[in-house]
Write a protein that holds these residues in place. Structure first.
Motif, PDB file in Angstrom:
ATOM      1  N   ASN A  76       0.820  -1.209   0.000  1.00  0.00           N
ATOM      2  CA  ASN A  76       0.000   0.000   0.000  1.00  0.00           C
ATOM      3  C   ASN A  76       0.852   1.256   0.000  1.00  0.00           C
ATOM      4  N   ASN A  77       1.968   1.227   0.755  1.00  0.00           N
ATOM      5  CA  ASN A  77       2.878   2.368   0.762  1.00  0.00           C
ATOM      6  C   ASN A  77       3.356   2.683  -0.642  1.00  0.00           C
ATOM      7  N   ARG A  98      -5.018   9.286 -15.260  1.00  0.00           N
ATOM      8  CA  ARG A  98      -4.600   7.925 -15.613  1.00  0.00           C
ATOM      9  C   ARG A  98      -4.207   7.138 -14.370  1.00  0.00           C
ATOM     10  N   HIS A  99      -4.666   5.897 -14.302  1.00  0.00           N
ATOM     11  CA  HIS A  99      -4.274   5.025 -13.193  1.00  0.00           C
ATOM     12  C   HIS A  99      -3.019   4.261 -13.583  1.00  0.00           C
ATOM     13  N   VAL A 100      -1.959   4.492 -12.852  1.00  0.00           N
ATOM     14  CA  VAL A 100      -0.688   3.814 -13.116  1.00  0.00           C
ATOM     15  C   VAL A 100      -0.360   2.945 -11.914  1.00  0.00           C
ATOM     16  N   SER A 101      -0.352   1.650 -12.120  1.00  0.00           N
ATOM     17  CA  SER A 101      -0.036   0.718 -11.039  1.00  0.00           C
ATOM     18  C   SER A 101       1.448   0.364 -11.100  1.00  0.00           C
ATOM     19  N   PRO A 102       2.007  -0.145 -10.004  1.00  0.00           N
ATOM     20  CA  PRO A 102       3.403  -0.590 -10.044  1.00  0.00           C
ATOM     21  C   PRO A 102       3.641  -1.641 -11.122  1.00  0.00           C
ATOM     22  N   HIS A 103       2.620  -2.470 -11.379  1.00  0.00           N
ATOM     23  CA  HIS A 103       2.784  -3.518 -12.386  1.00  0.00           C
ATOM     24  C   HIS A 103       2.909  -2.922 -13.781  1.00  0.00           C
ATOM     25  N   ARG A 122       2.554   6.063  -2.862  1.00  0.00           N
ATOM     26  CA  ARG A 122       3.634   6.962  -3.275  1.00  0.00           C
ATOM     27  C   ARG A 122       3.676   7.104  -4.795  1.00  0.00           C
ATOM     28  N   LEU A 123       3.412   5.999  -5.501  1.00  0.00           N
ATOM     29  CA  LEU A 123       3.374   6.056  -6.962  1.00  0.00           C
ATOM     30  C   LEU A 123       2.213   6.919  -7.432  1.00  0.00           C
ATOM     31  N   SER A 124       1.059   6.783  -6.799  1.00  0.00           N
ATOM     32  CA  SER A 124      -0.107   7.582  -7.182  1.00  0.00           C
ATOM     33  C   SER A 124       0.175   9.070  -7.017  1.00  0.00           C
ATOM     34  N   LEU A 125       0.830   9.446  -5.919  1.00  0.00           N
ATOM     35  CA  LEU A 125       1.171  10.852  -5.690  1.00  0.00           C
ATOM     36  C   LEU A 125       2.156  11.346  -6.744  1.00  0.00           C
ATOM     37  N   ALA A 126       3.104  10.476  -7.123  1.00  0.00           N
ATOM     38  CA  ALA A 126       4.085  10.857  -8.138  1.00  0.00           C
ATOM     39  C   ALA A 126       3.417  11.059  -9.494  1.00  0.00           C
TER      40      ALA A 126
END
Length: 290
Positions: free
Chosen positions: A238-239, A261-266, A243-247
């Motif tokens: 979740n962390n 746009r939704h950007v997931s770690p994957h 953090r990726l969403s904020l970036a």
């Protein structure tokens, strides 16, 4: 003398079955990794919570006979419709339930008929969507600048490592200081699914940033998490997602294609891995000085 009749042990209770499934079967017999066991645990937590809401029974009072195809199908629909899980996630939860039911069938013969009906619940077919990917411009905007704060510098290294290695989140958050080799052929040792290990080369820019990060955190030992949270513990999934969403939100102010746009770690993993890059992409990487 009267014939002695062998005593038949009563079947295990449902709570005892669940406990034996996790402690004896998954951990001791199959020796599954902690990450895999955690996946089974999450599936059961969701299922037992749903069963309590629909049957009015706490897990401690449930029986195997309560787990019917109707309940399982309702649970799977709940995952898709209310929790908005993908079909892939739905099937993973079902696979966890199936594994438990197969285990239970060896310990409670009286429930064989119910278990047989439960195991007939099929996996759901689905088409694999085309993988979403990020352009070089989008990825560099998301990584951004290191900034001056401890959090911003950690996040910059986090995103840079995801980009450099194409690692899963579970691999990134479990990197320890000792897993990073900075001298000679610089690389990072990753521990993935099924205890698979691999060493991924690090770019010059990544090596430089790791060195700077370690200088900023001189108290880190070899067993310390390379990317800790504020408490010094390893970051959670979740962390990383937060953090990726904020970036991404910050980057969308300068790169319009990232707006909404939704950007997931994957999604970052879909960028061509370093070892299989085309010459065009390698040329782009060379422009970064890595």
């Amino acid at each position: 003398m009267p014939t002695r009749i062998a005593s038949i042990e009563p079947p295990m209770s449902f709570p005892a079955l669940v406990q034996a499934f996790f402690t004896d079967y998954l951990v001791e017999q199959r020796a599954l990794s902690p990450q895999t066991v955690a996946g089974y645990r999450d599936a059961f937590t969701l299922f037992l919570t749903f069963a309590h809401q629909n049957l009015g029974k706490w897990p401690a009072t449930m029986n195997l006979s309560d787990i019917t195809p109707t309940l399982i199908l309702a649970f799977l629909d709940h995952l898709e419709m209310e929790r908005h899980n993908s079909v892939r996630s739905r099937n993973i939860r079902l696979a966890a339930l199936r594994a438990f039911l197969k285990f239970a069938s060896h310990h409670d013969l009286s429930a064989l008929q119910t278990i047989e009906q439960d195991l007939a619940v099929p996996m759901k077919r689905f088409e694999l969507p085309l993988p979403e990917f990020l352009s070089r411009e989008e990825m560099l905007a998301i990584i951004g600048d290191p900034g001056m704060t401890w959090i911003s510098r950690r996040d910059h290294l986090l995103l840079g490592l995801l980009y450099n290695t194409g690692a899963r989140v579970s691999e990134i958050i479990h990197i320890k200081v000792a897993d990073v080799v900075l001298d000679g052929a610089a690389c990072v040792h990753l521990y993935g699914k099924g205890r698979k290990q691999r060493a991924v080369p690090l770019w010059k820019s990544t090596v430089k940033e790791v060195r700077a990060w370690l200088r900023l955190n001189p108290t880190m030992g070899n067993d310390s998490a390379l990317l800790p949270n504020r408490d010094g513990q390893a970051m959670t999934r979740n962390n990383v997602t937060q953090r990726l969403s904020l970036a991404v939100i910050k980057a969308s102010k300068t790169v319009n294609s990232l707006l909404g746009r939704h950007v997931s770690p994957h999604c970052i993993r879909h960028y061509l891995p370093f070892l299989t890059m085309s010459s065009h992409v390698k040329a782009s990487v060379g422009m970064l000085g890595i």
